[in-house]
Motif scaffolding. Structure first.
Motif, PDB file in Angstrom:
ATOM      1  N   PHE A 106       0.859  -1.176   0.000  1.00 35.64           N
ATOM      2  CA  PHE A 106       0.000   0.000   0.000  1.00 35.64           C
ATOM      3  C   PHE A 106       0.898   1.228   0.000  1.00 35.64           C
ATOM      4  N   THR A 107       0.566   2.215  -0.810  1.00 36.21           N
ATOM      5  CA  THR A 107       1.375   3.426  -0.927  1.00 36.21           C
ATOM      6  C   THR A 107       0.495   4.645  -0.652  1.00 36.21           C
ATOM      7  N   MET A 108       1.134   5.757  -0.359  1.00 36.51           N
ATOM      8  CA  MET A 108       0.394   6.996  -0.115  1.00 36.51           C
ATOM      9  C   MET A 108       0.301   7.780  -1.418  1.00 36.51           C
ATOM     10  N   PRO A 109      -0.917   7.910  -1.953  1.00 37.64           N
ATOM     11  CA  PRO A 109      -1.079   8.682  -3.187  1.00 37.64           C
ATOM     12  C   PRO A 109      -0.821  10.169  -2.942  1.00 37.64           C
ATOM     13  N   ALA A 110      -0.483  10.873  -3.984  1.00 43.04           N
ATOM     14  CA  ALA A 110      -0.305  12.319  -3.902  1.00 43.04           C
ATOM     15  C   ALA A 110      -1.645  12.969  -3.540  1.00 43.04           C
ATOM     16  N   PRO A 111      -1.607  14.102  -2.826  1.00 42.51           N
ATOM     17  CA  PRO A 111      -2.849  14.787  -2.452  1.00 42.51           C
ATOM     18  C   PRO A 111      -3.781  15.050  -3.633  1.00 42.51           C
ATOM     19  N   LYS A 112      -3.229  15.391  -4.795  1.00 42.75           N
ATOM     20  CA  LYS A 112      -4.093  15.679  -5.947  1.00 42.75           C
ATOM     21  C   LYS A 112      -4.854  14.428  -6.405  1.00 42.75           C
ATOM     22  N   ILE A 113      -4.272  13.258  -6.196  1.00 49.47           N
ATOM     23  CA  ILE A 113      -4.966  12.010  -6.547  1.00 49.47           C
ATOM     24  C   ILE A 113      -6.070  11.728  -5.535  1.00 49.47           C
ATOM     25  N   ILE A 114      -5.776  11.907  -4.260  1.00 50.11           N
ATOM     26  CA  ILE A 114      -6.777  11.687  -3.213  1.00 50.11           C
ATOM     27  C   ILE A 114      -7.987  12.582  -3.451  1.00 50.11           C
ATOM     28  N   LYS A 115      -7.758  13.818  -3.852  1.00 47.98           N
ATOM     29  CA  LYS A 115      -8.842  14.783  -4.049  1.00 47.98           C
ATOM     30  C   LYS A 115      -9.744  14.453  -5.238  1.00 47.98           C
ATOM     31  N   ARG A 116      -9.331  13.547  -6.087  1.00 49.94           N
ATOM     32  CA  ARG A 116     -10.170  13.147  -7.229  1.00 49.94           C
ATOM     33  C   ARG A 116     -11.389  12.335  -6.790  1.00 49.94           C
ATOM     34  N   TYR A 117     -11.304  11.737  -5.626  1.00 50.29           N
ATOM     35  CA  TYR A 117     -12.363  10.850  -5.138  1.00 50.29           C
ATOM     36  C   TYR A 117     -13.422  11.624  -4.376  1.00 50.29           C
ATOM     37  N   LYS A 118     -14.669  11.206  -4.545  1.00 51.16           N
ATOM     38  CA  LYS A 118     -15.763  11.810  -3.778  1.00 51.16           C
ATOM     39  C   LYS A 118     -15.757  11.297  -2.340  1.00 51.16           C
ATOM     40  N   VAL A 119     -15.355  10.043  -2.162  1.00 55.79           N
ATOM     41  CA  VAL A 119     -15.361   9.426  -0.837  1.00 55.79           C
ATOM     42  C   VAL A 119     -13.974   8.867  -0.550  1.00 55.79           C
ATOM     43  N   VAL A 120     -13.436   9.221   0.616  1.00 52.47           N
ATOM     44  CA  VAL A 120     -12.170   8.659   1.086  1.00 52.47           C
ATOM     45  C   VAL A 120     -12.460   8.002   2.426  1.00 52.47           C
ATOM     46  N   ALA A 121     -12.030   6.752   2.575  1.00 50.86           N
ATOM     47  CA  ALA A 121     -12.294   5.990   3.787  1.00 50.86           C
ATOM     48  C   ALA A 121     -10.984   5.593   4.460  1.00 50.86           C
ATOM     49  N   VAL A 122     -10.878   5.900   5.751  1.00 51.69           N
ATOM     50  CA  VAL A 122      -9.648   5.657   6.507  1.00 51.69           C
ATOM     51  C   VAL A 122      -9.979   5.292   7.952  1.00 51.69           C
ATOM     52  N   THR A 123      -8.975   4.753   8.638  1.00 51.20           N
ATOM     53  CA  THR A 123      -9.106   4.634  10.086  1.00 51.20           C
ATOM     54  C   THR A 123      -8.849   6.012  10.686  1.00 51.20           C
ATOM     55  N   ILE A 124      -9.246   6.194  11.907  1.00 48.35           N
ATOM     56  CA  ILE A 124      -9.027   7.477  12.573  1.00 48.35           C
ATOM     57  C   ILE A 124      -7.531   7.781  12.637  1.00 48.35           C
ATOM     58  N   ALA A 125      -6.729   6.775  12.932  1.00 42.82           N
ATOM     59  CA  ALA A 125      -5.278   6.974  13.014  1.00 42.82           C
ATOM     60  C   ALA A 125      -4.702   7.444  11.674  1.00 42.82           C
TER      61      ALA A 125
END
Length: 113
Positions: free
Chosen positions: A86-105
């Motif tokens: 698993f890798t950390m996508p660039a912020p601009k890639i994350i922002k393309r999604y309508k829904v982002v799901a994560v743990t609180i941590a």
């Protein structure tokens, strides 16, 4: 009494109704945070029945093994087949999604831009 299944159904329905209400508004975003990987995975599994991979991103910590993630949601995750993790996508890639799901941590590590 507290019924986890009822809560999950209500949560998923609320998210789906919100997505429907915001329609094509590209600035509308939903951040799903839960205390455990299992809780986030279950919500994403349920949402995946009604949405596309281009709408939801399940961000998984790089320290988590692929085998511990339900196979049905791997396509919705940040798993990089080439790197085998698993890798950390660039912020601009994350922002393309309508829904982002994560743990609180993990949510605390998201870029604030």
């Amino acid at each position: 009494t507290h019924d986890p299944l009822s809560f999950q159904v209500t949560l998923v329905e609320s998210i789906l109704q919100t997505l429907k209400a915001v329609g094509s508004d590209r600035d509308a975003k939903i951040l799903i945070c839960a205390p455990s990987n299992t809780a986030v995975d279950v919500v994403v599994e349920r949402l995946s029945q009604y949405t596309t991979q281009s709408e939801i991103l399940r961000l998984v910590a790089f320290s988590r093994g692929k085998s511990s993630v339900p196979e049905s949601i791997i396509p919705y995750t940040n798993y990089d087949e080439g790197q085998g993790c698993f890798t950390m996508p660039a912020p601009k890639i994350i922002k393309r999604y309508k829904v982002v799901a994560v743990t609180i941590a993990f949510g605390g590590k998201l870029p604030n831009q």
